[in-house]
Design a protein around this motif. Sequence first.
Motif, PDB file in Angstrom:
ATOM      1  N   SER A  30       1.574  -9.096  -9.902  1.00 20.47           N
ATOM      2  CA  SER A  30       0.146  -9.035  -9.600  1.00 20.47           C
ATOM      3  C   SER A  30      -0.602  -8.049 -10.488  1.00 20.47           C
ATOM      4  N   GLY A  31       0.131  -7.297 -11.305  1.00 20.84           N
ATOM      5  CA  GLY A  31      -0.513  -6.380 -12.249  1.00 20.84           C
ATOM      6  C   GLY A  31      -0.836  -5.009 -11.686  1.00 20.84           C
ATOM      7  N   PHE A  32      -0.226  -4.633 -10.552  1.00 19.97           N
ATOM      8  CA  PHE A  32      -0.518  -3.339  -9.935  1.00 19.97           C
ATOM      9  C   PHE A  32       0.405  -2.221 -10.413  1.00 19.97           C
ATOM     10  N   ILE A  33       1.619  -2.576 -10.827  1.00 22.43           N
ATOM     11  CA  ILE A  33       2.570  -1.571 -11.294  1.00 22.43           C
ATOM     12  C   ILE A  33       3.262  -2.085 -12.553  1.00 22.43           C
ATOM     13  N   GLU A  34       3.848  -1.144 -13.281  1.00 27.25           N
ATOM     14  CA  GLU A  34       4.678  -1.476 -14.434  1.00 27.25           C
ATOM     15  C   GLU A  34       6.029  -0.807 -14.248  1.00 27.25           C
ATOM     16  N   LYS A  35       7.076  -1.498 -14.687  1.00 23.06           N
ATOM     17  CA  LYS A  35       8.431  -0.951 -14.666  1.00 23.06           C
ATOM     18  C   LYS A  35       8.812  -0.567 -16.089  1.00 23.06           C
ATOM     19  N   PHE A  36       9.612   0.493 -16.206  1.00 19.03           N
ATOM     20  CA  PHE A  36      10.137   0.873 -17.517  1.00 19.03           C
ATOM     21  C   PHE A  36      11.439   1.639 -17.315  1.00 19.03           C
ATOM     22  N   PRO A  37      12.344   1.585 -18.311  1.00 13.83           N
ATOM     23  CA  PRO A  37      13.630   2.267 -18.151  1.00 13.83           C
ATOM     24  C   PRO A  37      13.468   3.783 -18.208  1.00 13.83           C
ATOM     25  N   ASP A  38      14.327   4.458 -17.477  1.00 20.36           N
ATOM     26  CA  ASP A  38      14.372   5.916 -17.506  1.00 20.36           C
ATOM     27  C   ASP A  38      14.943   6.348 -18.852  1.00 20.36           C
ATOM     28  N   GLN A  39      14.356   7.362 -19.484  1.00 24.95           N
ATOM     29  CA  GLN A  39      14.825   7.808 -20.798  1.00 24.95           C
ATOM     30  C   GLN A  39      16.216   8.433 -20.734  1.00 24.95           C
ATOM     31  N   ALA A  40      16.525   9.096 -19.629  1.00 23.06           N
ATOM     32  CA  ALA A  40      17.817   9.773 -19.511  1.00 23.06           C
ATOM     33  C   ALA A  40      18.930   8.827 -19.049  1.00 23.06           C
ATOM     34  N   ASP A  41      18.571   7.752 -18.343  1.00 30.87           N
ATOM     35  CA  ASP A  41      19.568   6.828 -17.807  1.00 30.87           C
ATOM     36  C   ASP A  41      19.001   5.414 -17.897  1.00 30.87           C
ATOM     37  N   ALA A  87       0.839  -1.200   0.000  1.00 29.38           N
ATOM     38  CA  ALA A  87       0.000   0.000   0.000  1.00 29.38           C
ATOM     39  C   ALA A  87       0.871   1.247   0.000  1.00 29.38           C
ATOM     40  N   GLY A  88       1.969   1.221   0.733  1.00 32.20           N
ATOM     41  CA  GLY A  88       2.877   2.369   0.746  1.00 32.20           C
ATOM     42  C   GLY A  88       3.416   2.677  -0.637  1.00 32.20           C
ATOM     43  N   VAL A  89       3.791   1.644  -1.387  1.00 26.47           N
ATOM     44  CA  VAL A  89       4.278   1.847  -2.757  1.00 26.47           C
ATOM     45  C   VAL A  89       3.172   2.439  -3.622  1.00 26.47           C
ATOM     46  N   LEU A  90       1.973   1.884  -3.528  1.00 23.27           N
ATOM     47  CA  LEU A  90       0.859   2.387  -4.337  1.00 23.27           C
ATOM     48  C   LEU A  90       0.538   3.838  -4.005  1.00 23.27           C
ATOM     49  N   PHE A  91       0.530   4.180  -2.719  1.00 25.40           N
ATOM     50  CA  PHE A  91       0.256   5.559  -2.319  1.00 25.40           C
ATOM     51  C   PHE A  91       1.315   6.505  -2.883  1.00 25.40           C
ATOM     52  N   TYR A  92       2.579   6.085  -2.796  1.00 22.86           N
ATOM     53  CA  TYR A  92       3.655   6.943  -3.292  1.00 22.86           C
ATOM     54  C   TYR A  92       3.520   7.149  -4.798  1.00 22.86           C
ATOM     55  N   ALA A 121       0.838   6.876  -6.623  1.00 23.56           N
ATOM     56  CA  ALA A 121      -0.367   7.643  -6.945  1.00 23.56           C
ATOM     57  C   ALA A 121      -0.082   9.144  -6.894  1.00 23.56           C
ATOM     58  N   ALA A 122       0.822   9.543  -6.024  1.00 23.69           N
ATOM     59  CA  ALA A 122       1.183  10.957  -5.893  1.00 23.69           C
ATOM     60  C   ALA A 122       2.419  11.329  -6.701  1.00 23.69           C
ATOM     61  N   ASN A 123       3.206  10.325  -7.131  1.00 21.68           N
ATOM     62  CA  ASN A 123       4.480  10.570  -7.829  1.00 21.68           C
ATOM     63  C   ASN A 123       4.617   9.599  -8.997  1.00 21.68           C
ATOM     64  N   ASP A 124       3.776   9.774 -10.007  1.00 24.30           N
ATOM     65  CA  ASP A 124       3.781   8.860 -11.137  1.00 24.30           C
ATOM     66  C   ASP A 124       5.142   8.846 -11.820  1.00 24.30           C
ATOM     67  N   LYS A 125       5.525   7.699 -12.303  1.00 27.53           N
ATOM     68  CA  LYS A 125       6.791   7.489 -13.022  1.00 27.53           C
ATOM     69  C   LYS A 125       8.003   7.782 -12.148  1.00 27.53           C
ATOM     70  N   ALA A 126       7.889   7.445 -10.879  1.00 26.74           N
ATOM     71  CA  ALA A 126       8.983   7.664  -9.926  1.00 26.74           C
ATOM     72  C   ALA A 126      10.090   6.643 -10.140  1.00 26.74           C
ATOM     73  N   LEU A 127      11.303   7.055  -9.833  1.00 27.57           N
ATOM     74  CA  LEU A 127      12.432   6.135  -9.848  1.00 27.57           C
ATOM     75  C   LEU A 127      12.290   5.147  -8.697  1.00 27.57           C
ATOM     76  N   VAL A 128      12.734   3.923  -8.905  1.00 28.23           N
ATOM     77  CA  VAL A 128      12.697   2.914  -7.848  1.00 28.23           C
ATOM     78  C   VAL A 128      13.426   3.428  -6.607  1.00 28.23           C
ATOM     79  N   GLY A 129      14.570   4.070  -6.804  1.00 29.56           N
ATOM     80  CA  GLY A 129      15.338   4.598  -5.670  1.00 29.56           C
ATOM     81  C   GLY A 129      14.577   5.636  -4.876  1.00 29.56           C
ATOM     82  N   ASP A 130      13.772   6.443  -5.560  1.00 31.24           N
ATOM     83  CA  ASP A 130      12.978   7.456  -4.852  1.00 31.24           C
ATOM     84  C   ASP A 130      11.887   6.801  -4.007  1.00 31.24           C
ATOM     85  N   LEU A 150       1.686   3.187 -11.885  1.00 34.76           N
ATOM     86  CA  LEU A 150       0.538   2.357 -11.517  1.00 34.76           C
ATOM     87  C   LEU A 150      -0.221   1.932 -12.760  1.00 34.76           C
ATOM     88  N   THR A 151      -0.717   0.727 -12.744  1.00 31.33           N
ATOM     89  CA  THR A 151      -1.647   0.260 -13.767  1.00 31.33           C
ATOM     90  C   THR A 151      -3.054   0.666 -13.315  1.00 31.33           C
TER      91      THR A 151
END
Length: 143
Positions: free
Chosen positions: A75-86, A37-42, A44-53, A94-95
Amino acid sequence: MSSPEPRLVFEMMTAERAVRRWIDGRAGDSGIGAAGAGVLFYLAANDKALVGDVTAALCASPSGMSGLISRLEKSGFIEKFPDQADARAVRLTLTPAGRAAAGIARTVVRDLNGHLTGGFSAEELRVVARWLAHAATLTPDEP
């Protein structure tokens, strides 16, 4: 006769486990527990956040966050994708299922907050919040 010294650390850790069990018990078959839930909340407020953030915001360990992110992705709740700059950096979003799960989790947390604050005055709750915020500032290198 003096009263016994308060067992604040023990009580705080016991309360934390009880809160996690309460949230996890109401997660149902969603697979979203307190940490998820903590990840989802974060996100929801910070879309496309870095994993480190996300890891830093939740005060999590990188290894623990890696496993949690893998479970949330599977489980289909999030998607990962590479950062365009790095290309070495990974971003999360979030999905639609993740947004729905975040909404349900918000209701669970709202219910829990109501349960936890019932019977306490606003002043008492301000003191508890101040104490918890103070405890959160502790670092291992302090005497």
